[in-house]
Design a protein around this motif. Structure first.
Motif, PDB file in Angstrom:
ATOM      1  N   VAL A 105       0.844  -1.206   0.000  1.00 56.61           N
ATOM      2  CA  VAL A 105       0.000   0.000   0.000  1.00 56.61           C
ATOM      3  C   VAL A 105       0.873   1.247   0.000  1.00 56.61           C
ATOM      4  O   VAL A 105       1.858   1.329   0.735  1.00 56.61           O
ATOM      5  CB  VAL A 105      -0.926   0.001   1.237  1.00 56.61           C
ATOM      6  CG1 VAL A 105      -1.752   1.279   1.281  1.00 56.61           C
ATOM      7  CG2 VAL A 105      -1.824  -1.216   1.222  1.00 56.61           C
ATOM      8  N   GLU A 106       0.487   2.214  -0.818  1.00 50.49           N
ATOM      9  CA  GLU A 106       1.197   3.486  -0.886  1.00 50.49           C
ATOM     10  C   GLU A 106       0.287   4.620  -0.434  1.00 50.49           C
ATOM     11  O   GLU A 106      -0.940   4.519  -0.514  1.00 50.49           O
ATOM     12  CB  GLU A 106       1.678   3.744  -2.320  1.00 50.49           C
ATOM     13  CG  GLU A 106       2.644   2.688  -2.845  1.00 50.49           C
ATOM     14  CD  GLU A 106       3.058   2.965  -4.285  1.00 50.49           C
ATOM     15  OE1 GLU A 106       2.534   3.943  -4.872  1.00 50.49           O
ATOM     16  OE2 GLU A 106       3.885   2.205  -4.810  1.00 50.49           O
ATOM     17  N   GLU A 107       0.887   5.697   0.023  1.00 52.70           N
ATOM     18  CA  GLU A 107       0.115   6.863   0.469  1.00 52.70           C
ATOM     19  C   GLU A 107      -0.768   7.402  -0.647  1.00 52.70           C
ATOM     20  O   GLU A 107      -1.929   7.740  -0.426  1.00 52.70           O
ATOM     21  CB  GLU A 107       1.066   7.969   0.950  1.00 52.70           C
ATOM     22  CG  GLU A 107       1.586   7.783   2.360  1.00 52.70           C
ATOM     23  CD  GLU A 107       0.617   8.303   3.408  1.00 52.70           C
ATOM     24  OE1 GLU A 107      -0.553   8.565   3.075  1.00 52.70           O
ATOM     25  OE2 GLU A 107       1.031   8.439   4.570  1.00 52.70           O
ATOM     26  N   ALA A 108      -0.225   7.482  -1.862  1.00 49.18           N
ATOM     27  CA  ALA A 108      -0.947   8.142  -2.955  1.00 49.18           C
ATOM     28  C   ALA A 108      -2.242   7.417  -3.274  1.00 49.18           C
ATOM     29  O   ALA A 108      -3.302   8.053  -3.423  1.00 49.18           O
ATOM     30  CB  ALA A 108      -0.058   8.223  -4.186  1.00 49.18           C
ATOM     31  N   GLU A 109      -2.198   6.086  -3.390  1.00 51.78           N
ATOM     32  CA  GLU A 109      -3.404   5.355  -3.767  1.00 51.78           C
ATOM     33  C   GLU A 109      -4.433   5.398  -2.641  1.00 51.78           C
ATOM     34  O   GLU A 109      -5.635   5.502  -2.893  1.00 51.78           O
ATOM     35  CB  GLU A 109      -3.064   3.911  -4.123  1.00 51.78           C
ATOM     36  CG  GLU A 109      -2.514   3.094  -2.971  1.00 51.78           C
ATOM     37  CD  GLU A 109      -2.085   1.697  -3.400  1.00 51.78           C
ATOM     38  OE1 GLU A 109      -1.993   0.835  -2.515  1.00 51.78           O
ATOM     39  OE2 GLU A 109      -1.833   1.493  -4.597  1.00 51.78           O
ATOM     40  N   HIS A 110      -3.967   5.355  -1.402  1.00 52.18           N
ATOM     41  CA  HIS A 110      -4.907   5.447  -0.275  1.00 52.18           C
ATOM     42  C   HIS A 110      -5.609   6.795  -0.266  1.00 52.18           C
ATOM     43  O   HIS A 110      -6.823   6.872  -0.077  1.00 52.18           O
ATOM     44  CB  HIS A 110      -4.166   5.236   1.045  1.00 52.18           C
ATOM     45  CG  HIS A 110      -4.820   5.899   2.212  1.00 52.18           C
ATOM     46  ND1 HIS A 110      -6.073   5.540   2.663  1.00 52.18           N
ATOM     47  CD2 HIS A 110      -4.417   6.926   2.998  1.00 52.18           C
ATOM     48  CE1 HIS A 110      -6.403   6.308   3.698  1.00 52.18           C
ATOM     49  NE2 HIS A 110      -5.426   7.150   3.902  1.00 52.18           N
ATOM     50  N   MET A 111      -4.859   7.868  -0.488  1.00 51.04           N
ATOM     51  CA  MET A 111      -5.466   9.185  -0.466  1.00 51.04           C
ATOM     52  C   MET A 111      -6.431   9.352  -1.637  1.00 51.04           C
ATOM     53  O   MET A 111      -7.473   9.990  -1.513  1.00 51.04           O
ATOM     54  CB  MET A 111      -4.384  10.270  -0.501  1.00 51.04           C
ATOM     55  CG  MET A 111      -3.559  10.345   0.779  1.00 51.04           C
ATOM     56  SD  MET A 111      -4.592  10.456   2.262  1.00 51.04           S
ATOM     57  CE  MET A 111      -5.473  11.976   1.946  1.00 51.04           C
ATOM     58  N   MET A 112      -6.127   8.755  -2.799  1.00 54.46           N
ATOM     59  CA  MET A 112      -7.055   8.814  -3.922  1.00 54.46           C
ATOM     60  C   MET A 112      -8.354   8.096  -3.570  1.00 54.46           C
ATOM     61  O   MET A 112      -9.445   8.592  -3.868  1.00 54.46           O
ATOM     62  CB  MET A 112      -6.425   8.198  -5.172  1.00 54.46           C
ATOM     63  CG  MET A 112      -7.321   8.267  -6.402  1.00 54.46           C
ATOM     64  SD  MET A 112      -6.564   7.563  -7.871  1.00 54.46           S
ATOM     65  CE  MET A 112      -5.310   8.797  -8.198  1.00 54.46           C
ATOM     66  N   ALA A 113      -8.243   6.921  -2.941  1.00 49.51           N
ATOM     67  CA  ALA A 113      -9.439   6.168  -2.562  1.00 49.51           C
ATOM     68  C   ALA A 113     -10.275   6.929  -1.547  1.00 49.51           C
ATOM     69  O   ALA A 113     -11.504   7.006  -1.666  1.00 49.51           O
ATOM     70  CB  ALA A 113      -9.042   4.809  -2.003  1.00 49.51           C
ATOM     71  N   THR A 114      -9.634   7.504  -0.560  1.00 48.35           N
ATOM     72  CA  THR A 114     -10.356   8.237   0.476  1.00 48.35           C
ATOM     73  C   THR A 114     -11.095   9.436  -0.113  1.00 48.35           C
ATOM     74  O   THR A 114     -12.239   9.712   0.240  1.00 48.35           O
ATOM     75  CB  THR A 114      -9.378   8.712   1.574  1.00 48.35           C
ATOM     76  OG1 THR A 114      -8.646   7.585   2.062  1.00 48.35           O
ATOM     77  CG2 THR A 114     -10.111   9.348   2.723  1.00 48.35           C
ATOM     78  N   ARG A 115     -10.447  10.131  -1.037  1.00 48.53           N
ATOM     79  CA  ARG A 115     -11.108  11.267  -1.681  1.00 48.53           C
ATOM     80  C   ARG A 115     -12.193  10.809  -2.645  1.00 48.53           C
ATOM     81  O   ARG A 115     -13.245  11.443  -2.766  1.00 48.53           O
ATOM     82  CB  ARG A 115     -10.067  12.134  -2.398  1.00 48.53           C
ATOM     83  CG  ARG A 115      -9.120  12.861  -1.444  1.00 48.53           C
ATOM     84  CD  ARG A 115      -8.285  13.883  -2.185  1.00 48.53           C
ATOM     85  NE  ARG A 115      -7.313  13.270  -3.080  1.00 48.53           N
ATOM     86  CZ  ARG A 115      -6.044  13.076  -2.789  1.00 48.53           C
ATOM     87  NH1 ARG A 115      -5.576  13.426  -1.602  1.00 48.53           N
ATOM     88  NH2 ARG A 115      -5.220  12.547  -3.674  1.00 48.53           N
TER      89      ARG A 115
END
Length: 343
Positions: A212-222
């Motif tokens: 898991v990477e920060e970027a993909e998690h933040m995209m999912a959350t948004r």
């Protein structure tokens, strides 16, 4: 007067109230494309209109968990903006397929509260419904979250703990209208294993892993408009880490389960679930499943299979809890669900 929304705190919930959540969401094919970009989702029914038509549907619906995330995201500003943790799920049912062009909104009924012994937080139970533009309920579920108190001197409410089904019966499940697996194409689906090939007690290692990477998690959350502070603001945790959204772990584990369960096409029921330990950027998610039960349905060629889906970050394979009954540190998710697959 302040115009911003600080979110609800534990003392702001009253058993019996209904909360109408803001900002309806119209989903499109873009929703599917982004979902499949975030996760290795390959189940054929959600990937191909033509495959779905061959199964009696008018086309490929939006992935079940994508619909769940849309409905869930609407509830966050009112339910879990000030949550310390999302603790569990029960009695989840997907009642109608969600199609591109549908507009979803959410409502939640508060069905339970219990203040924690430390007096600083409490647990809130809600039953949430996702409704489309035709006022049809497309899914419903119960979840409970631990929420901070704002006024530590506020009196503890009367404890109300709802009685929830530990497991949905197969008869509680709703099979999508028109679904017919009697002419199912196993070659296009990716695996030959049908309902009758699985045995209760069987354990399946899904083999693959995703870091898991920060970027993909933040995209999912948004994407799901989940505004929970712990997913955005790293300063809220003593360790300075942003907590990976639990729905991200669910979808990643479900997608990884394709390898071994490619024909578990439709998620129809959510019996229970626990986010056992936190997930952070840099963790590698792996998954395994256990077959818990099987049942027939009234739809042609359609069987129901009950699965335990476990997401881990390392640790010994197929282990779940220690001798003390607590989840082992490497277990991130323990999800109990029903899926529909060809017989």
């Amino acid at each position: 007067m302040a115009k911003t929304n600080p979110g609800r705190f534990f003392e702001d919930y009253t058993v019996g109230e209904t909360i109408h959540h803001a900002v309806p969401r119209t989903v499109s094919g873009g929703e599917r494309a982004l979902y499949h970009a975030l996760y290795p989702a390959r189940h054929a029914l959600y990937s191909s209109d033509e495959f779905a038509k061959g199964c009696g549907l008018p086309g490929a619906p939006i992935d079940d968990w994508a619909a769940f995330h849309v409905v869930f995201g609407k509830t966050v500003p009112d339910i879990s903006l000030n949550a310390l943790a999302n603790l569990g799920y029960a009695e989840g049912r997907w009642l109608k397929a969600v199609w591109p062009g549908d507009t979803l909104r959410s409502t939640s009924d508060v069905i339970g509260v219990k203040q924690n012994s430390n007096g600083k937080s409490g647990v809130v139970w809600v039953r949430t419904k996702g409704v489309n533009q035709r006022d049809e309920v497309v899914l419903e579920y119960v979840r409970w979250a631990m929420v901070r108190k704002f006024d530590l001197d506020a009196p503890a409410p009367e404890t109300v703990i709802p009685e929830l089904k530990p497991v949905l019966e197969a008869s509680d499940l709703v099979v999508p209208e028109g679904l017919d697996f009697s002419g199912y194409d196993f070659t296009l689906a990716g695996e030959p294993h049908r309902w009758g090939d699985y045995e209760v007690g069987e354990v399946i290692d899904h083999v693959d892993g995703v870091t898991v990477e920060e970027a993909e998690h933040m995209m999912a959350t948004r994407l799901w408009q989940n505004t929970a502070k712990v997913h955005f603001d790293a300063s809220l945790r003593e360790d300075g880490k942003r907590l990976i959204y639990g729905g991200h772990v669910i979808s990643m584990a479900r997608s990884l389960s394709f390898n071994g369960l490619a024909n578990a096409q439709i998620v129809a029921g959510l019996n229970g679930g626990a986010h056992a330990n936190p997930c952070f950027a840099g963790d590698t998610i792996k998954a395994w499943s256990e077959v818990l039960d099987k049942a027939e349905t009234g739809a042609p060629g359609v069987g129901a299979i009950r699965l335990r889906l476990v997401a881990t970050k390392g640790g010994e394979a197929f282990t779940l809890k220690g001798e003390d009954g607590k989840y082992l540190p490497h277990v991130m998710l323990d999800l109990d669900y029903w899926a529909l697959m060809p017989m």
